[in-house]
Write an enzyme that holds these catalytic residues in place. Structure first.
Site, mmCIF file in Angstrom:
data_model
loop_
_atom_site.group_PDB
_atom_site.id
_atom_site.type_symbol
_atom_site.label_atom_id
_atom_site.label_comp_id
_atom_site.label_asym_id
_atom_site.label_seq_id
_atom_site.Cartn_x
_atom_site.Cartn_y
_atom_site.Cartn_z
ATOM 1 N N HIS A 10 0.871 -1.116 -0.053
ATOM 2 C CA HIS A 10 0.183 0.019 -0.027
ATOM 3 C C HIS A 10 1.042 1.378 0.095
ATOM 4 O O HIS A 10 1.992 1.222 0.266
ATOM 5 C CB HIS A 10 -0.936 0.081 1.167
ATOM 6 N N ASP B 148 0.118 4.233 1.467
ATOM 7 C CA ASP B 148 -0.495 5.317 2.245
ATOM 8 C C ASP B 148 0.227 4.942 3.810
ATOM 9 O O ASP B 148 0.611 3.959 4.108
ATOM 10 C CB ASP B 148 -2.067 5.268 2.674
ATOM 11 N N ASP C 229 6.461 -0.184 7.202
ATOM 12 C CA ASP C 229 4.958 -0.346 6.965
ATOM 13 C C ASP C 229 4.645 0.743 5.893
ATOM 14 O O ASP C 229 3.869 1.876 6.294
ATOM 15 C CB ASP C 229 4.212 -0.347 8.120
ATOM 16 N N GLU D 25 -5.302 1.421 2.378
ATOM 17 C CA GLU D 25 -5.138 0.400 3.432
ATOM 18 C C GLU D 25 -4.980 0.492 4.875
ATOM 19 O O GLU D 25 -5.881 -0.079 5.562
ATOM 20 C CB GLU D 25 -3.899 -0.348 3.140
ATOM 21 N N GLU D 26 -4.711 1.649 5.173
ATOM 22 C CA GLU D 26 -4.463 2.121 6.693
ATOM 23 C C GLU D 26 -5.774 2.596 7.256
ATOM 24 O O GLU D 26 -6.273 2.818 8.525
ATOM 25 C CB GLU D 26 -3.385 2.963 6.967
ATOM 26 N N GLU E 102 1.749 -7.729 2.306
ATOM 27 C CA GLU E 102 2.604 -7.383 3.654
ATOM 28 C C GLU E 102 2.470 -8.374 4.679
ATOM 29 O O GLU E 102 1.231 -9.067 4.943
ATOM 30 C CB GLU E 102 2.072 -6.019 4.176
ATOM 31 N N HIS F 173 3.690 1.605 12.658
ATOM 32 C CA HIS F 173 2.895 2.614 13.467
ATOM 33 C C HIS F 173 3.362 3.301 14.659
ATOM 34 O O HIS F 173 2.694 4.048 15.464
ATOM 35 C CB HIS F 173 1.731 1.871 13.951
#
Ligand SMILES: [Zn+2]
Length: 412
Positions: free
Chosen positions: A94, A96, A127, A161-162, A189, A384
């Site tokens: 992804h 984002d 990520d 995605e997030e 992922e 994150h």
């Protein structure tokens, strides 16, 4: 720090360029892939899709942008295989990234600074911009070596995605454009481990369970019966007694495969300190593994509500479709090919259910066997978190792993 040359340096440079594009929530402008750049400003805003377009051009991959939801482009690059009648391989990641608390960072989160040890600091370093770059740089090396895949290999970059993927992979997998890609197997992922390859074949079903506790309202100075607060206390006891047992189980068998996770994440209610309100509403984040019985859990929650008193009830027990897991056995030739590569590399493979959720669940629900996998060795998980980083040697080791994995999958 070591100095790098040639393809390694190129990979590091491209990784840092990608990290410097702030595709951070909220309100991301991924870009619309317009070549009508009239000002520098527009160019910066449209950077992400344009950057990927530049990579595709350099690598001589077909380039397409599918926009199912406006402003939410799905980028797909394709390396056409020699046998176009065969099903294809998809490599997904992804674009984002999640927000940052910049004050807590030791480097600017979108500067992609590199320190003396070769750690590159940036949101998305783990990520999961690393993965997108690793796919592409592995393709660069394979092409340089003269390799041609038997099956077509698609590399996709999804938006949002997030945020749960609702405007991204979730709608894309239902489109005709997706069907036309004829995907037989996908990589997406995962979470890296220090040494082993961790492979994720399924995900926990995430449900936010909303419980209403209603009762007698009144003056805060009285000891009324049947109040919302007493019921809240009862229902919390039920949830947290269950949670304590699951926690014990997690200490025994590990966090993912058999354990239900529960957390109180939101509370609503009350107007003033001296008024007993008529209702509190609690929201729990509940995640049930694929092997778990969702119907039974739902029944248990209804029992807890009943036990907690009159006026305690669940608002719309969320029904998310059950996503099948990807079978990792001899009947899955792509899995066999993947496992052979790992065995030849002398790397131990551990198979797991992902605790969180990713785009992989939409691919699986569309009937595409998918494994989640990030080949970044020696990388403590900081997804994150503040000061997310990736070491350049881990980045390059991952590219080299894909250099072996991609041909194995594409030649099945
Ligand atoms: Zn991710």
């Amino acid at each position: 720090m070591n100095t790098f040359q040639g393809l390694d340096q190129k990979a590091i440079d491209n990784f840092r360029k990608y990290l410097r594009i702030p595709t951070v929530h909220p309100n991301i402008n991924y870009g619309k892939c317009s070549l009508l750049i009239t000002s520098m400003h527009l160019c910066l805003l449209d950077e992400c899709v344009l950057f990927l377009k530049g990579m595709a051009r350099e690598l001589q991959l077909d380039f397409n942008v599918f926009t199912i939801v406006p402003k939410k482009p799905v980028v797909v690059m394709s390396w056409i295989g020699q046998e176009t009648n065969l099903s294809t391989i998809l490599l997904n990641s992804h674009m984002d990234v999640v927000p940052v608390f910049e004050d807590n960072w030791i480097h600017k989160p979108f500067a992609a600074d590199i320190d003396d040890e070769g750690n590159i600091y940036a949101r998305g370093a783990q990520d999961v911009k690393s993965l997108g770059i690793q796919y592409l740089e592995a393709i660069r090396r394979l092409k340089r070596g003269g390799y041609q895949p038997r099956r077509t290999v698609h590399v996709s970059f999804s938006p949002d995605e997030e945020l749960g993927g609702a405007d991204g992979m979730k709608v894309f997998v239902k489109s005709e454009d997706f069907a036309k890609l004829r995907i037989g197997f996908a990589l997406d992922e995962g979470i890296p481990d220090e040494t082993d390859f961790w492979v994720y074949y399924g995900e926990k079903v995430s449900r936010s369970v909303k419980i209403h506790c209603s009762g007698q309202a009144g003056h805060g100075a009285l000891l009324l019966s049947n109040t919302a607060g007493e019921k809240l206390s009862n229902i919390l006891t039920s949830f947290y007694t269950f949670r304590a047992l699951e926690k014990l189980k997690a200490e025994r068998v590990g966090m993912s495969d058999e354990v239900i996770s529960i957390n109180l994440t939101m509370m609503k209610g009350g107007v003033q300190a001296n008024v007993i309100p008529p209702e509190f509403v609690l929201t729990f984040d509940v995640r049930i593994p694929p092997s778990g019985d969702v119907t039974q859990f739902e029944e248990t929650v209804r029992q807890w509500c009943k036990k907690s008193g009159d006026g305690v009830w669940v608002e719309n027990f969320p029904k998310e479709e059950n996503v099948p897991v990807t079978k990792l056995d001899d009947g899955n030739p792509f899995w066999v090919a993947f496992k052979n590569v790992a065995d030849n590399m002398g790397v131990k493979v551990q198979t797991k259910v992902l605790n969180a959720s990713s785009d992989a669940r939409f691919l699986r629900s569309a009937g595409v066997p998918t494994i989640g996998f990030c080949p970044h060795p020696r990388t403590p998980n900081r997804a994150h978190q503040d000061n997310e980083f990736m070491n350049v040697t881990a980045l390059i080791d991952g590219i080299e792993a894909f250099q072996k994995i991609l041909p194995a999958l594409a030649d099945v």
